[in-house]
Write a protein that holds these residues in place. Structure first.
Motif, PDB file in Angstrom:
ATOM      1  N   ARG A  15       0.816  -1.145  -0.107  1.00  0.00           N
ATOM      2  CA  ARG A  15       0.079  -0.112   0.046  1.00  0.00           C
ATOM      3  C   ARG A  15       0.881   1.232   0.105  1.00  0.00           C
ATOM      4  N   ALA A  16       2.066   1.030   0.536  1.00  0.00           N
ATOM      5  CA  ALA A  16       2.924   2.502   0.625  1.00  0.00           C
ATOM      6  C   ALA A  16       3.850   2.538  -0.585  1.00  0.00           C
ATOM      7  N   ASP A  17       4.166   1.620  -1.175  1.00  0.00           N
ATOM      8  CA  ASP A  17       5.110   1.553  -2.288  1.00  0.00           C
ATOM      9  C   ASP A  17       4.492   1.054  -3.725  1.00  0.00           C
ATOM     10  N   ALA A  18       3.361   0.663  -3.757  1.00  0.00           N
ATOM     11  CA  ALA A  18       2.659   0.303  -4.955  1.00  0.00           C
ATOM     12  C   ALA A  18       3.374  -0.192  -5.972  1.00  0.00           C
ATOM     13  N   PRO A  19       4.025  -1.472  -5.589  1.00  0.00           N
ATOM     14  CA  PRO A  19       4.945  -2.234  -6.459  1.00  0.00           C
ATOM     15  C   PRO A  19       4.267  -2.678  -7.753  1.00  0.00           C
ATOM     16  N   ASP A  20       5.108  -2.967  -8.725  1.00  0.00           N
ATOM     17  CA  ASP A  20       4.770  -3.729  -9.867  1.00  0.00           C
ATOM     18  C   ASP A  20       4.309  -5.066  -9.736  1.00  0.00           C
ATOM     19  N   LEU A  21       5.048  -5.709  -9.045  1.00  0.00           N
ATOM     20  CA  LEU A  21       5.098  -7.127  -8.829  1.00  0.00           C
ATOM     21  C   LEU A  21       5.016  -7.538  -7.342  1.00  0.00           C
ATOM     22  N   ALA A  22       4.142  -8.621  -6.647  1.00  0.00           N
ATOM     23  CA  ALA A  22       4.492  -8.980  -5.471  1.00  0.00           C
ATOM     24  C   ALA A  22       4.891 -10.515  -5.519  1.00  0.00           C
ATOM     25  N   ILE A  23       5.823 -10.849  -4.819  1.00  0.00           N
ATOM     26  CA  ILE A  23       6.134 -12.466  -4.779  1.00  0.00           C
ATOM     27  C   ILE A  23       6.073 -12.787  -3.310  1.00  0.00           C
ATOM     28  N   LEU A  24       5.173 -13.885  -3.113  1.00  0.00           N
ATOM     29  CA  LEU A  24       4.704 -14.046  -1.904  1.00  0.00           C
ATOM     30  C   LEU A  24       4.754 -15.498  -1.672  1.00  0.00           C
ATOM     31  N   ASP A  25       5.222 -15.931  -0.377  1.00  0.00           N
ATOM     32  CA  ASP A  25       5.278 -17.294   0.119  1.00  0.00           C
ATOM     33  C   ASP A  25       4.049 -17.619   0.459  1.00  0.00           C
ATOM     34  N   ILE A  26       3.756 -18.927   0.600  1.00  0.00           N
ATOM     35  CA  ILE A  26       2.214 -19.390   1.091  1.00  0.00           C
ATOM     36  C   ILE A  26       2.314 -19.278   2.504  1.00  0.00           C
ATOM     37  N   ALA A  27       3.287 -20.169   3.405  1.00  0.00           N
ATOM     38  CA  ALA A  27       3.016 -20.238   4.712  1.00  0.00           C
ATOM     39  C   ALA A  27       3.916 -19.174   5.430  1.00  0.00           C
ATOM     40  N   MET A  28       3.378 -17.963   6.094  1.00  0.00           N
ATOM     41  CA  MET A  28       3.630 -17.055   6.720  1.00  0.00           C
ATOM     42  C   MET A  28       2.877 -16.716   7.812  1.00  0.00           C
ATOM     43  N   PRO A  29       3.459 -16.014   8.839  1.00  0.00           N
ATOM     44  CA  PRO A  29       2.724 -15.825  10.081  1.00  0.00           C
ATOM     45  C   PRO A  29       1.842 -14.577   9.873  1.00  0.00           C
TER      46      PRO A  29
END
Length: 239
Positions: free
Chosen positions: A69-83
């Motif tokens: 929300r702060a940086d508005a990236p072009d692409l987000a790469i997300l792991d599945i299992a996170m806290p």
């Protein structure tokens, strides 16, 4: 005075005959994984490419949403299992808040259920960590071309799923629990009390208890321990 050679530049003219073409700015990437060593390795892969640049790192799904929300990236790469929030939960929220941000899931799970959940959540690609050095860069570029990236095992899952649907005349199965119930399930499995969950989600403890009762009924489970086991099997928390 000797005359200047014909090749000398005329005063006021540029020495360059052909102006340089402006470079396309690199793809700005948000990377979210709860293991710092994994993030470091992935960042080395991405930052070594001239058209890719990691601009933010998050250690969990909730932080990923805040940074996005702060940086508005072009692409987000997300792991599945996170806290706090899983990559799938974060993907659903990012798809709602920042529809222009592309999403890739980077995971250790070669799992059909997670793959289809990722697609439902708004991800345009699913990359296995075991082959990230081979596939991740191409997956990033495919995402920015608005093209899906699917690893070979997932292709088999898609074909099998299509054939099963064609045979049975049915759609993909709907999710058993709602997004809110999934949030509460994850927090219960992480050991939070009803009051703590109520404070985190800004709801009443009575509402938390009602959601937990619904979860037990829907999933056919008896207590917190069984809810925790279900959360581990579903990838909401790590064992």
């Amino acid at each position: 005075m000797p005359e200047l050679p014909n090749s000398a530049a005329t005063p006021g003219t540029s020495p360059e005959r052909f102006p340089r073409t402006p470079r396309t700015p690199p793809t700005r990437i948000l990377l979210a994984d709860d293991h710092a060593l994994v993030r470091r390795g992935v960042r080395l892969i991405l930052d070594s490419e001239p058209d890719l640049m990691v601009v933010a790192e998050a250690g969990d799904g909730a932080e990923a949403i805040e940074l996005a929300r702060a940086d508005a990236p072009d692409l987000a790469i997300l792991d599945i299992a996170m806290p706090r929030l899983t990559g799938l939960q974060a993907a659903r929220e990012l798809a709602r808040l920042l529809p222009q941000t592309r999403i890739l899931i980077l995971t250790m799970y070669d799992n059909e259920q997670y793959f289809f959940e990722a697609l439902r959540a708004g991800a345009c690609g699913y990359v296995l960590k075991s082959v990230a050095d081979r596939d991740l860069v191409e997956a990033c570029r495919a995402a920015m071309r608005d093209e899906p990236f699917i690893y070979p095992g997932a292709v088999n899952a898609l074909i099998r799923n299509f054939l099963d649907r064609a045979k049975d005349g049915a759609d993909l199965p709907t999710r058993t629990i709602t997004d809110r119930e999934e949030e509460i399930l994850k927090l219960v499995a992480e050991g939070h009390t009803s009051q703590q969950i109520a404070d985190l989600l800004v709801i009443s403890p009575k509402t938390v208890e009602r959601h937990r009762a619904n979860l037990l009924q829907k999933l056919g489970l008896r207590d917190r321990l069984e809810l925790t086991r279900y959360a581990i099997r579903s990838g909401l928390i790590e064992p």
